[in-house]
Motif scaffolding. Structure first.
Motif, PDB file in Angstrom:
ATOM      1  N   ALA A  16       0.842  -1.210   0.000  1.00  0.00           N
ATOM      2  CA  ALA A  16       0.000   0.000   0.000  1.00  0.00           C
ATOM      3  C   ALA A  16       0.872   1.253   0.000  1.00  0.00           C
ATOM      4  N   ILE A  17       1.949   1.218   0.775  1.00  0.00           N
ATOM      5  CA  ILE A  17       2.851   2.378   0.835  1.00  0.00           C
ATOM      6  C   ILE A  17       3.532   2.591  -0.518  1.00  0.00           C
ATOM      7  N   ASP A  18       4.007   1.496  -1.105  1.00  0.00           N
ATOM      8  CA  ASP A  18       4.678   1.598  -2.416  1.00  0.00           C
ATOM      9  C   ASP A  18       3.731   2.171  -3.462  1.00  0.00           C
ATOM     10  N   SER A  19       2.495   1.680  -3.431  1.00  0.00           N
ATOM     11  CA  SER A  19       1.506   2.126  -4.405  1.00  0.00           C
ATOM     12  C   SER A  19       1.198   3.615  -4.200  1.00  0.00           C
ATOM     13  N   ASP A  20       1.054   4.007  -2.929  1.00  0.00           N
ATOM     14  CA  ASP A  20       0.750   5.414  -2.624  1.00  0.00           C
ATOM     15  C   ASP A  20       1.913   6.321  -3.042  1.00  0.00           C
ATOM     16  N   LYS A  21       3.133   5.846  -2.786  1.00  0.00           N
ATOM     17  CA  LYS A  21       4.300   6.648  -3.167  1.00  0.00           C
ATOM     18  C   LYS A  21       4.350   6.845  -4.688  1.00  0.00           C
ATOM     19  N   ALA A  22       4.027   5.768  -5.412  1.00  0.00           N
ATOM     20  CA  ALA A  22       4.087   5.846  -6.875  1.00  0.00           C
ATOM     21  C   ALA A  22       3.053   6.844  -7.394  1.00  0.00           C
ATOM     22  N   SER A  23       1.803   6.725  -6.892  1.00  0.00           N
ATOM     23  CA  SER A  23       0.755   7.612  -7.412  1.00  0.00           C
ATOM     24  C   SER A  23       0.999   9.059  -6.982  1.00  0.00           C
ATOM     25  N   SER A  24       1.446   9.262  -5.746  1.00  0.00           N
ATOM     26  CA  SER A  24       1.705  10.644  -5.314  1.00  0.00           C
ATOM     27  C   SER A  24       2.919  11.205  -6.045  1.00  0.00           C
TER      28      SER A  24
END
Lengths: 226, 425
Positions: free
Chosen positions: B276-284
């Motif tokens: 979830a953190i990796d995904s959030d970092k990518a989108s942000s």
């Protein structure tokens, strides 16, 4: 050795559809100027006098012909070499003074010296000395907007001469000045020419101004006529 | 050099409104980056810490074969000594040993599957929030000076409901000992846990570790040690503190049948949170990039305008022998000053706003608050200033504006001096 030598110097411009119209701004001009001379180039608008001055100042390239500044053939020099030549051997005075508005009179003069790599202390000393010489010793810290047209043009002269060029090129230096200021400025140029021995080439359309020079060149239709 | 700086600085203020607008754009971007990134990383802290304090901890130490196959016989001898040793280290916030087994939970009439966890009550509450999720009765009593553990249990509310039990009733747990014998554990229910997580609420049973060890004939062993740090970023599966403590207290080595103990970091224990953190970092990251590009283009546009306005000045300087690169250098310097002004203002405002808003916390709305409370999560997201974001945001804007200025001033090389000198100012 001549300070300037031109051989069959021409500059053509092309206008109109498919560049069909050829304008001969400079046409087969031969010219030789000796060290220490004060030369004026006069002529009506479109006679080619500014084009010739641009050629002498290495600001523009000829269509044909050759041009030397002392022993340096300008044809074939690249942009960097031409910039170096302008920086070290030529001084310019423009019709509209062209001072940097955010710099004081002293800083304007210093800026060229800085481009030459002169250190801060000698730079300041030389700038002050040149401004003193052109009669602006009291106004060194003023910015261009705080000075009259004549004073600005004196700063421009100090800037052009501070680097001790071989040749000073002045393009209509009095065009924006009243007659009294013009007379003062021309007297200054004459005095500097005599005292410093700097060769001066001045373009003007003012017949009175041209007589301050010891040699007058008249141009018409891209050719020297006298 | 002083003259060049003076020229750059004064040029900036030739058009104060434009300079302030450009510096404002840089400040805004730096402000946004600091505030949003701090909030983002603050929410990661919440996610990881909350997730880790359900069961796993930031680091969990188990036998390697227990990780592959969690059998009750794969015990970690010396687990309690290891936990005690780690608790004494300043870099570690809390550590506790646990023993775990599946069991059948019974009352007089029915049987349900349960996950029995033997815990050290005093230290469990420092590692896990489950002790605070007791909504009826109380949590397990600490052993204190008593040698015998209390025969008491805290169970999930759904399990209690399924078994028809409540606080004060007795629960019987049947399991298997390490020697494949039958383990029988009888305890009084002293509290019910409502964790908000159905899997836990329908199977969880906490009993004192000593009681578990007695019933399951563990002979003082346990199955895991959970470790919590003040900052999960300090957790490392390969720290000297952990390695030395393990070597000094545990018997398991590379030569023992189970192999050396397995030290797992939170991101391996909770891959879904890492994902979830990796995904959030990518989108942000995409969003931030778009914002930075927009601001950079606006700055580039400003410099293109400035260049047009100063064409005659540049032409004059070129005529006097200045090299195009020298002129571009002065513009780069102006850009640097502009970005530095905007960056410093943005960093100051960003840090102050982040600090005060982070302290007060951001509410996710009344509905979200009740859901978060149910999961024992804080009702407001609190966060601190991510200090490393300050220089990074300022540097990012300095670099992008430098790039913008560099592209915008390419025209200086193509400038025709004669035409430039004649340009109207």
């Amino acid at each position: 050795m001549s300070i300037v030598r031109c051989e069959e110097l021409s500059r053509y411009y092309y206008q109109g559809a498919e560049n069909a119209i050829e304008v001969r701004a400079l046409d087969q001009v031969d010219l030789q100027i000796e060290p220490g001379e004060f030369v004026s180039i006069a002529g009506p608008s479109g006679s080619g006098k500014s084009t010739l001055l641009n050629m002498l100042g290495a600001l523009d390239q000829p269509t044909s012909g050759k041009i030397w500044i002392q022993d340096e053939l300008l044809n074939g020099l690249n942009k960097t070499e031409l910039a170096d030549l302008r920086l070290r051997r030529l001084g310019f005075v423009f019709q509209s003074y062209n001072l940097i508005p955010v710099l004081s009179a002293r800083e304007n003069v210093e800026f060229v010296l800085q481009l030459q790599g002169v250190g801060a202390a000698p730079r300041k000393a030389r700038a002050d000395s040149m401004l003193e010489r052109v009669g602006l010793g009291e106004l060194t810290d003023r910015r261009p907007a705080e000075m009259s047209g004549g004073q600005q043009q004196r700063v421009a002269i100090a800037r052009a001469l501070a680097s001790e060029p071989d040749l000073l090129l002045a393009d209509e230096p009095s065009a924006n000045l009243d007659s009294q200021t013009t007379a003062d400025l021309m007297n200054l140029l004459t005095e500097l020419n005599r005292s410093l021995g700097t060769t001066i080439v001045m373009v003007t359309h003012d017949t009175e101004v041209m007589h301050y020079a010891e040699r007058q060149i008249k141009m018409r239709d891209g050719k020297i006529v006298n | 050099m002083q003259l060049v700086w003076a020229l750059a600085w004064r040029n900036l203020w030739r058009n104060p409104r434009r300079t302030l607008l450009s510096a404002g754009a840089v400040a805004f971007m730096v402000f946004i980056l600091i505030f949003v990134v701090s909030m983002q990383y603050g929410s990661y802290d919440t996610m990881v810490n909350h997730g880790a304090s359900v069961v796993h901890g930031h680091v969990q130490i188990q036998r390697t074969d227990y990780v592959d196959e969690p059998r009750v016989r794969f015990v970690l001898e010396g687990a309690q000594a290891l936990a005690t040793r780690l608790r004494n280290d300043k870099s570690i916030k809390a550590a506790t040993a646990r023993a775990m087994s599946t069991a059948l939970a019974s009352n007089e009439e029915t049987t349900h599957g349960a996950m029995v966890i033997g815990v050290d009550p005093a230290n469990e509450s420092k590692v896990s929030w489950l002790p605070r999720a007791v909504d009826e009765g109380r949590y397990l009593a600490t052993t204190g000076n008593r040698t015998a553990p209390a025969a008491e249990a805290v169970i999930g509310r759904v399990l209690a409901k399924n078994l028809g039990l409540t606080v004060g009733d007795e629960i019987v747990l049947l399991g298997v000992t390490p020697e494949d014998g039958m383990a029988v554990l009888i305890a009084n229910i002293v509290g019910l846990i409502s964790s908000g997580q159905p899997a836990l609420d329908r199977a969880l049973v906490h009993v004192p570790l000593g009681l578990f060890q007695e019933a399951f004939e563990m002979q003082g062993a346990a199955h895991s040690v959970a470790v919590m740090y003040d900052d999960f970023n300090d957790a490392s599966a390969d720290s000297d503190v952990l390695n030395n403590a393990i070597a000094d207290t545990l018997k398991e080595t590379a030569d023992t049948p189970g192999g050396p103990p397995n030290v797992a970091l939170w991101n391996r224990l909770m891959p879904e949170i890492q994902g979830a953190i990796d995904s959030d970092k990518a989108s942000s990251g995409v969003l931030y990039s778009v914002l930075v590009i927009l601001v950079t283009f606006s700055i580039a546009n400003t410099f293109v305008m400035m260049l047009f306005e100063r064409t005659r000045e540049f032409g004059t300087l070129l005529a006097m022998g200045a090299k195009p690169l020298t002129l571009r250098g002065t513009i780069q310097l102006e850009t640097l000053l502009l970005a530095a002004i905007g960056g410093l203002v943005g960093a100051l405002l960003g840090a102050l706003t982040t600090y005060f808003v982070g302290q007060a916390g951001i509410s996710l709305g009344a509905e979200a608050e009740s859901v978060l409370a149910q999961f024992q999560m804080p009702e407001r997201i609190h966060f601190g200033v991510l200090w490393k974001a300050l220089p990074m945001a300022v540097l990012l804007m300095i670099c992008t504006t430098q790039l913008a200025a560099w592209f915008a001033t390419q025209r200086v090389h193509r400038m025709q001096i004669v035409e430039a000198i004649r340009e109207e100012m």
